[in-house]
Motif scaffolding. Structure first.
Motif, PDB file in Angstrom:
ATOM      1  N   VAL A 110      -9.658 -11.192  -6.598  1.00  0.00           N
ATOM      2  CA  VAL A 110      -8.820 -11.951  -7.513  1.00  0.00           C
ATOM      3  C   VAL A 110      -8.548 -11.115  -8.759  1.00  0.00           C
ATOM      4  O   VAL A 110      -9.374 -10.300  -9.168  1.00  0.00           O
ATOM      5  N   SER A 111      -7.371 -11.322  -9.335  1.00  0.00           N
ATOM      6  CA  SER A 111      -7.005 -10.590 -10.544  1.00  0.00           C
ATOM      7  C   SER A 111      -7.010 -11.491 -11.773  1.00  0.00           C
ATOM      8  O   SER A 111      -6.859 -11.003 -12.898  1.00  0.00           O
ATOM      9  N   GLU A 112      -7.207 -12.789 -11.556  1.00  0.00           N
ATOM     10  CA  GLU A 112      -7.255 -13.755 -12.665  1.00  0.00           C
ATOM     11  C   GLU A 112      -8.331 -14.788 -12.366  1.00  0.00           C
ATOM     12  O   GLU A 112      -8.473 -15.235 -11.231  1.00  0.00           O
TER      13      GLU A 112
ATOM     14  N   ILE B   9      -9.982   2.303  -4.582  1.00  0.00           N
ATOM     15  CA  ILE B   9     -10.666   2.496  -3.304  1.00  0.00           C
ATOM     16  C   ILE B   9     -11.834   1.526  -3.162  1.00  0.00           C
ATOM     17  O   ILE B   9     -12.055   0.937  -2.093  1.00  0.00           O
ATOM     18  N   GLY B  10     -12.593   1.338  -4.232  1.00  0.00           N
ATOM     19  CA  GLY B  10     -13.710   0.394  -4.195  1.00  0.00           C
ATOM     20  C   GLY B  10     -13.262  -1.013  -3.869  1.00  0.00           C
ATOM     21  O   GLY B  10     -13.864  -1.708  -3.038  1.00  0.00           O
ATOM     22  N   LEU B  11     -12.176  -1.440  -4.494  1.00  0.00           N
ATOM     23  CA  LEU B  11     -11.642  -2.777  -4.232  1.00  0.00           C
ATOM     24  C   LEU B  11     -11.123  -2.890  -2.801  1.00  0.00           C
ATOM     25  O   LEU B  11     -11.341  -3.909  -2.132  1.00  0.00           O
ATOM     26  N   TYR B  12     -10.443  -1.847  -2.336  1.00  0.00           N
ATOM     27  CA  TYR B  12      -9.886  -1.856  -0.982  1.00  0.00           C
ATOM     28  C   TYR B  12     -10.989  -1.993   0.068  1.00  0.00           C
ATOM     29  O   TYR B  12     -10.878  -2.781   1.013  1.00  0.00           O
ATOM     30  N   ILE B  13     -12.058  -1.234  -0.104  1.00  0.00           N
ATOM     31  CA  ILE B  13     -13.158  -1.296   0.861  1.00  0.00           C
ATOM     32  C   ILE B  13     -13.846  -2.652   0.798  1.00  0.00           C
ATOM     33  O   ILE B  13     -14.193  -3.235   1.837  1.00  0.00           O
ATOM     34  N   ALA B  14     -14.048  -3.191  -0.402  1.00  0.00           N
ATOM     35  CA  ALA B  14     -14.680  -4.505  -0.537  1.00  0.00           C
ATOM     36  C   ALA B  14     -13.875  -5.570   0.211  1.00  0.00           C
ATOM     37  O   ALA B  14     -14.434  -6.408   0.925  1.00  0.00           O
TER      38      ALA B  14
ATOM     39  N   PRO C 228      -2.464  -1.021   0.296  1.00  0.00           N
ATOM     40  CA  PRO C 228      -2.270  -2.099  -0.683  1.00  0.00           C
ATOM     41  C   PRO C 228      -3.450  -3.075  -0.706  1.00  0.00           C
ATOM     42  O   PRO C 228      -4.098  -3.312   0.313  1.00  0.00           O
ATOM     43  N   VAL C 229      -3.716  -3.577  -1.879  1.00  0.00           N
ATOM     44  CA  VAL C 229      -4.775  -4.566  -2.051  1.00  0.00           C
ATOM     45  C   VAL C 229      -4.152  -5.842  -2.601  1.00  0.00           C
ATOM     46  O   VAL C 229      -3.685  -5.867  -3.744  1.00  0.00           O
ATOM     47  N   GLU C 230      -4.115  -6.864  -1.784  1.00  0.00           N
ATOM     48  CA  GLU C 230      -3.566  -8.143  -2.236  1.00  0.00           C
ATOM     49  C   GLU C 230      -4.651  -8.924  -2.968  1.00  0.00           C
ATOM     50  O   GLU C 230      -5.774  -9.043  -2.490  1.00  0.00           O
ATOM     51  N   GLU C 231      -4.295  -9.430  -4.117  1.00  0.00           N
ATOM     52  CA  GLU C 231      -5.236 -10.190  -4.933  1.00  0.00           C
ATOM     53  C   GLU C 231      -4.664 -11.565  -5.249  1.00  0.00           C
ATOM     54  O   GLU C 231      -3.457 -11.728  -5.427  1.00  0.00           O
ATOM     55  N   GLY C 232      -5.536 -12.535  -5.319  1.00  0.00           N
ATOM     56  CA  GLY C 232      -5.122 -13.872  -5.679  1.00  0.00           C
ATOM     57  C   GLY C 232      -5.628 -14.231  -7.069  1.00  0.00           C
ATOM     58  O   GLY C 232      -5.973 -13.363  -7.869  1.00  0.00           O
TER      59      GLY C 232
END
Length: 242
Positions: free
Chosen positions: A234-236, A221-226, A14-18
């Motif tokens: 962030v998603s917004e 996968i790119g976001l998870y590794i970053a 999972p990738v948590e985004e704020g």
């Protein structure tokens, strides 16, 4: 099958985004990674989408929106432009974004940055923009930009999430940790304004030497590794009343 795999991956990794509200309280710079025709405009080259792509189109829209807002507030903008010499290949990729061609130019909605005093444009001939910013005298254009503008946070957008964006983010985080980028503290990746290309398995198997690259899977996968390397996701992104 692909959808089920992506759902499983997102459950297991999972990738948590704020969300991010930009204000004048924190000096923030915008970094645009390779938002050029050769990667974004339909039919523009070997690595451009062959048909309209929803993920790429949204990335382009958000990148252009943020660039306008940042420049409107006189906040610093840095844009990487993939640009290659025709006689110097970049394995494993086919020739792309050849210097001097329209492929290597910013997309039409961002070409105004070419004449924008608030923007710094850097052509790069490698995947990693941080390395691509090194000049012959050993100086680094990106590092100088951060220090000159006393940037405490960068907001990173662009293409490809798992390739050029990821490599740049990882190198920047390492440089920050080594105190090479003072006063930079935060490296923020806006997921909605990042995108990658789509090469499904059934297409890749008919291309000699090609690796499958399902878009949604590799974007995740790119976001998870970053995030694992220390980036903030962030998603917004919105602006406080300025």
């Amino acid at each position: 099958m692909v959808s089920a795999t992506i759902d499983l991956l997102k459950k297991e990794l999972p990738v948590e985004e704020g969300s991010l509200v930009l204000s004048k309280d924190v000096k923030t710079g915008l970094v645009l990674v390779d938002v050029v025709n050769g990667f974004c405009s339909v039919g523009a080259g070997n690595l451009a989408p062959v048909k309209p792509d929803k993920q790429i189109s949204y990335m382009v829209k958000e990148s252009a929106r943020l660039a306008k807002l940042f420049c409107g507030e006189k906040w610093p903008v840095f844009a990487f432009l993939d640009s290659h010499h025709p006689d110097i290949p970049e394995p494993p990729y086919p020739p792309h974004c050849i210097a001097g061609t329209d492929e290597a130019r910013l997309i039409p909605d961002l070409q105004w940055l070419e004449n924008e005093a608030n923007a710094t444009l850097k052509c790069k001939d490698c995947i990693d923009g941080f390395l691509g910013s090194v000049e012959k005298d050993g100086s680094n254009v990106f590092v100088d930009w951060v220090k000159k503008n006393q940037i405490k946070a960068i907001l990173v957008v662009g293409i490809c999430t798992d390739i050029c964006v990821l490599d740049f983010v990882c190198s920047t985080l390492s440089a920050r940790n080594c105190r090479m980028l003072t006063p930079l503290e935060d490296v923020i990746v806006y997921s909605g304004a990042c995108a990658t290309f789509d090469l499904p398995v059934h297409v890749a198997k008919d291309i000699n030497g090609a690796l499958a690259h399902p878009q949604d899977l590799m974007h995740h996968i790119g976001l998870y590794i970053a995030k694992g390397r220390g980036a903030r996701l962030v998603s917004e992104v919105s602006f406080a009343a300025l």
